[in-house]
Design a protein around this motif. Structure first.
Motif, PDB file in Angstrom:
ATOM      1  N   PRO A   1       0.816  -1.220   0.000  1.00 33.58           N
ATOM      2  CA  PRO A   1       0.000   0.000   0.000  1.00 33.58           C
ATOM      3  C   PRO A   1       0.841   1.258   0.000  1.00 33.58           C
ATOM      4  CG  PRO A   1      -0.828  -1.493   1.636  1.00 33.58           C
ATOM      5  CD  PRO A   1       0.450  -2.066   1.138  1.00 33.58           C
ATOM      6  N   ALA A   2       2.003   1.233   0.630  1.00 31.76           N
ATOM      7  CA  ALA A   2       2.839   2.423   0.649  1.00 31.76           C
ATOM      8  C   ALA A   2       3.407   2.713  -0.726  1.00 31.76           C
ATOM      9  CB  ALA A   2       3.976   2.240   1.648  1.00 31.76           C
TER      10      ALA A   2
ATOM     11  N   MET B   1       1.785   2.187  -3.467  1.00 31.08           N
ATOM     12  CA  MET B   1       0.726   2.637  -4.376  1.00 31.08           C
ATOM     13  C   MET B   1       0.256   4.040  -4.078  1.00 31.08           C
ATOM     14  SD  MET B   1      -0.048   0.039  -6.194  1.00 31.08           S
ATOM     15  CE  MET B   1      -0.399  -1.644  -6.229  1.00 31.08           C
ATOM     16  N   THR B   2       0.595   4.607  -2.930  1.00 31.14           N
ATOM     17  CA  THR B   2       0.030   5.906  -2.567  1.00 31.14           C
ATOM     18  C   THR B   2       0.991   7.022  -2.891  1.00 31.14           C
ATOM     19  OG1 THR B   2       0.769   5.488  -0.357  1.00 31.14           O
ATOM     20  CG2 THR B   2      -1.510   5.080  -0.821  1.00 31.14           C
ATOM     21  N   SER B   3       0.675   8.219  -2.382  1.00 26.03           N
ATOM     22  CA  SER B   3       1.138   9.432  -3.035  1.00 26.03           C
ATOM     23  C   SER B   3       2.643   9.625  -3.059  1.00 26.03           C
ATOM     24  CB  SER B   3       0.500  10.645  -2.377  1.00 26.03           C
ATOM     25  OG  SER B   3       0.813  10.637  -1.014  1.00 26.03           O
ATOM     26  N   ARG B   4       3.411   9.104  -2.072  1.00 27.72           N
ATOM     27  CA  ARG B   4       4.815   9.467  -2.112  1.00 27.72           C
ATOM     28  C   ARG B   4       5.579   8.694  -3.174  1.00 27.72           C
ATOM     29  NH1 ARG B   4       9.017   9.428   2.832  1.00 27.72           N
ATOM     30  NH2 ARG B   4       7.814  11.113   3.701  1.00 27.72           N
TER      31      ARG B   4
ATOM     32  N   LEU C   1      -3.142   3.054   9.679  1.00 28.45           N
ATOM     33  CA  LEU C   1      -3.362   1.942   8.760  1.00 28.45           C
ATOM     34  C   LEU C   1      -4.761   1.358   8.965  1.00 28.45           C
ATOM     35  CD1 LEU C   1      -1.575   0.653   6.679  1.00 28.45           C
ATOM     36  CD2 LEU C   1      -0.888  -0.998   8.338  1.00 28.45           C
TER      37      LEU C   1
ATOM     38  N   GLY D   1      -7.750   5.593   2.314  1.00 27.63           N
ATOM     39  CA  GLY D   1      -6.485   4.865   2.268  1.00 27.63           C
ATOM     40  C   GLY D   1      -5.395   5.701   1.650  1.00 27.63           C
ATOM     41  N   GLN D   2      -5.735   6.442   0.620  1.00 30.18           N
ATOM     42  CA  GLN D   2      -4.711   7.253  -0.034  1.00 30.18           C
ATOM     43  C   GLN D   2      -4.193   8.321   0.920  1.00 30.18           C
ATOM     44  OE1 GLN D   2      -3.563   6.986  -3.174  1.00 30.18           O
ATOM     45  NE2 GLN D   2      -4.897   5.368  -3.853  1.00 30.18           N
TER      46      GLN D   2
ATOM     47  N   VAL E   1      -2.396   6.441   4.454  1.00 29.00           N
ATOM     48  CA  VAL E   1      -1.145   5.722   4.217  1.00 29.00           C
ATOM     49  C   VAL E   1      -0.081   6.696   3.724  1.00 29.00           C
ATOM     50  CG1 VAL E   1      -0.058   3.911   2.874  1.00 29.00           C
ATOM     51  CG2 VAL E   1      -2.276   3.551   3.812  1.00 29.00           C
ATOM     52  N   GLY E   2      -0.499   7.735   2.983  1.00 27.35           N
ATOM     53  CA  GLY E   2       0.464   8.737   2.574  1.00 27.35           C
ATOM     54  C   GLY E   2       1.019   9.521   3.751  1.00 27.35           C
TER      55      GLY E   2
ATOM     56  N   ARG F   1       1.197   8.377   6.823  1.00 25.86           N
ATOM     57  CA  ARG F   1       1.932   7.467   7.699  1.00 25.86           C
ATOM     58  C   ARG F   1       3.409   7.440   7.335  1.00 25.86           C
ATOM     59  NH1 ARG F   1       2.416   1.743   6.683  1.00 25.86           N
ATOM     60  NH2 ARG F   1       2.982   0.684   8.593  1.00 25.86           N
TER      61      ARG F   1
END
Lengths: 189, 181, 368
Positions: B38-39, B41-44, C112, C127-128, C131-132, C134
């Motif tokens: 998940p990390a 796939m997300t924004s960073r 999470l 979630g976006q 998790v971003g 985090r």
């Protein structure tokens, strides 16, 4: 503090025969060593009459040298903030105990796991057969006479080419420009 | 996909270009490493700019990401899922447990070498791999697809007896259907 | 209307809505569940057998992999249990640093959870965002311990290293940023009428059932019982820090979500108190040579309040340099097997994923 623990121990001694008992002042803890036949009655008594309502944990330790399996129940009294460790011993060849999940329902899961991992029979336990391992036909795996490294080497094959880490040591030595000392030259996996 | 010599070269180049920019990962977290997906796939570390997103069922997925160790019970399900995926399909081995067993080298329940049971295209090392390493792994898979060398699916079909022999040695209760390719 | 025959559905290992690698076998009539059975065992690595072959310090590298989303409470339980058996005292500064690390792990795991609960009901934006965000906390961990997910930082005797330069200011800066973002999560998820309609009244557990089955953690606090190991049986430096324990009385998914939302704010206030009041000193008591360190015969049990509830580690030693028995009990051991099979009866198929995310069923800590 010591008076409170002694009072609890004496009240239990009146009703049951204890093999031994120990105190631990710093951790507010009593250890009780009892015989297998009085386990269910002492657990009922501790839960209903003495306020040890919360079952923290239940575990099994394998003492191979003495030929016994030790079953341990850890209880906690929320009001007096004291914990009790109730310990009993079973014979390794013929490990049988009564089913106890009418006292605390979560003991059903613990007993299923002990049956699979240590081979202890719980009389009256109602649960499906397999819990964690699927199609396992070897000895109970958590017993100390089961050698897991030999089993893994026998059944699964490892990737060849990395039996000792010689190439790693040589790369690091070349990169930092230093000599490998003598005692490190003989290391292998 | 493999370099199909019956097609002409231009069609193959266009097909590979389309395939490498749209890799959909199956939503199956088989082990520890699933917490860094998940990390990624997300924004960073945005992996969606490369065309990588999640797919819900095996029929819709292209890539099977084996994130970490595999126990024998999971291996049985993973093989079945792999055989349900449709061509072209790729397998990425994630973490050091897929390479040679990792820190569970003496456990009685995990497999030590993923290569014997499934055809693997790319390995990513680490415990666990950082999201930058995962993106680099996908980049390597894309360059293999472009050259026509990512042919794990064809290898599985051609050498099925070798893979089945290895699988049946450790899976005892064999109740798989018989796919006729 | 006649009842239909029950169909068997496998809410199986490969599913986009499940919380890990486990299976729930459902018997369904129409859209209602009549029977559920959990099957675990897909992640069994035999940790406790491996721990008997490694010495006391080598086992500590195995300990963080027990529970994947929050590895730090497990490391803290193992360290405290070994210190109890061996009789080691740790310095004051090490206790405060441990509190900081545990609370940062709590915030990161609750973020999470936001992502998981949103996904189970179709709210993918949550979630976006979470998790971003985090990632900023994982940056703090990386600067302090060297790794994003598996830290291996809390070991018997204290912690491994001291703070780097300027670490306290970075932590406070990150906490200010996260506090602002919490208001935005509130607007997105909790003020959303679809979320409220889908979670109020779903997955209800009554107070008697909760007490009888030994449930711990947020499901217990959402039924009105205030129970938290940090207050009942304090460890590390928690007896010197002031904080509240939020409770609700609903007993359904909505009440548990409100409890978790408040816990992040309490953790932020604990971290601010730690950075202000931390004493100076050593961070580590020196231990003998790990190859030859033996611990006298005895056993101990150490409990920690992890994100999902009470976790405990039982350690037994026989006088050698390898542990005799290391047994871990996670919070999901009770929640995912006996409690889940009870709560799912009478629910719809569409609510199974939401109930699992709200009870906190994480399979690696069940079967280790």
């Amino acid at each position: 503090m010591e008076l409170l623990l002694e009072k609890i121990r004496d009240r239990i001694k009146v009703n049951f025969d204890l093999k031994d008992s120990k105190f631990n002042m710093n951790e507010r803890r009593i250890d009780l060593y009892i015989d297998k036949k009085s386990i269910s009655s002492i657990l009922f008594y501790l839960k209903e009459q003495m306020g040890f309502k919360h079952l923290m944990h239940a575990s099994v330790v394998d003492w191979l040298e003495e030929g016994e399996l030790e079953v341990i129940f850890l209880l906690w009294a929320p009001k007096e903030k004291i914990s009790v460790f109730v310990k009993t011993r079973l014979d390794r060849e013929n490990a049988k105990m009564d089913n106890l999940d009418m006292i605390w329902p979560q003991l059903n899961t613990y007993e299923r796991e002990f049956k699979e991992m240590y081979g202890i029979e719980f009389e009256g336990l109602e649960a499906p057969d397999e819990f964690i391992l699927e199609d396992w036909d070897g000895p109970p795996p958590m017993r100390r006479d089961f050698d897991t490294a030999a089993f893994a080497k026998d059944v699964y094959s490892e990737r060849t080419g990395r039996e000792d880490a010689k190439d790693v040591r040589e790369t690091i030595a070349k990169r930092s420009g230093e000599e490998i000392p003598d005692f490190a030259k003989k290391y292998s996996r | 996909m493999y370099y199909d010599k019956t097609q002409d070269r231009l069609t193959e180049i266009i097909k590979n270009f389309a395939r490498k920019h749209s890799l959909w990962i199956l939503a199956y977290g088989t082990g520890c490493g699933a917490i860094e997906v998940p990390a990624t796939m997300t924004s960073r570390y945005d992996a969606e700019r490369l065309g990588v997103r999640g797919a819900a069922t095996p029929r819709q997925a292209d890539v099977l990401l084996i994130t970490g160790y595999l126990t024998v019970k999971t291996l049985k399900r993973v093989i079945r899922v792999y055989e349900q995926m449709q061509d072209p399909k790729y397998v990425i081995g994630f973490g050091s447990c897929a390479i040679n067993g990792g820190m569970y080298w003496d456990s009685y329940n995990t497999i030590k070498q993923l290569d014997l049971y499934l055809p693997v295209d790319v390995y990513i090392s680490g415990c666990m791999p950082r999201p930058e390493a995962v993106l680099q792994g996908f980049g390597k898979l894309q360059s293999l697809i472009k050259e026509g060398k990512a042919d794990g699916a064809r290898k599985y079909k051609d050498e099925l007896d070798y893979y089945r022999g290895n699988q049946q040695k450790i899976i005892k209760n064999w109740d798989f259907p018989d796919y006729n390719w | 209307m006649k009842r239909e025959k029950a169909t068997t559905l496998y809410f199986g290992p490969q599913h986009p809505g499940i919380t890990g690698n486990m299976m729930v076998r459902l018997k369904v009539e129409g859209d209602t569940i009549v029977h559920a059975r959990t099957e675990v065992g897909y992640l069994h690595r035999a940790f406790e057998k491996l721990a008997e072959r490694r010495n006391w310090i080598q086992t500590f590298t195995l300990m963080c992999r027990f529970c994947v989303p929050e590895p730090d409470p497990v490391e803290a339980s193992y360290a405290r249990a070994v210190e109890k058996v061996a009789g080691i005292e740790i310095p004051e500064r090490a206790k405060w640093i441990r509190v900081l690390v545990l609370e940062l792990a709590r915030i990161s795991s609750l973020m999470l959870w936001h992502a998981g609960q949103g996904h189970s009901l179709g709210l993918y934006t949550m979630g976006q965002w979470s998790v971003g965000d985090r990632n900023y906390i994982l940056d703090l961990f990386e600067e302090l311990t060297g790794g994003r997910i598996y830290h291996m930082y809390i070991w018997p005797g204290g912690v491994r290293k001291d703070f780097p330069e300027g670490f306290g200011d970075k932590v406070l800066h990150t906490m200010d940023y996260i506090e602002k973002r919490l208001d935005e999560y509130n607007d997105l998820m909790f003020n959303n009428s679809i979320f409220q309609k889908r979670t109020q009244g779903v997955g209800y557990i009554s107070q008697e059932k909760v007490i009888e089955r030994g449930v711990v953690g947020q499901p217990l606090r959402a039924c009105g019982i205030k129970s938290d190991i940090r207050i009942d049986d304090p460890y590390e430096a928690y007896d010197k820090i002031k904080f509240n324990v939020p409770t609700q009385t609903g007993g359904d998914i909505w009440a548990r979500a409100l409890v978790r939302k408040e816990e992040i704010r309490e953790s932020i206030s604990i971290i601010r108190q730690v950075i202000e009041n931390i004493p100076k000193g050593d961070v580590y008591t020196k231990l003998p040579n790990p190859q030859k360190w033996t611990i006298p015969k005895g056993d101990a049990f150490a409990r920690t309040e992890s994100v999902r509830g009470e976790v405990g580690m039982y350690v037994a030693s026989d006088g050698g340099n390898k542990p005799r028995r290391v047994h871990f009990r996670g919070a999901a051991y009770v929640h995912a097997i006996t409690l889940l099979e009870d709560v799912l009866v009478g629910a719809n198929i569409a609510d199974v994923s939401a109930i699992m995310n709200s009870l906190g069923t994480c399979p690696p800590e069940i079967e280790r």
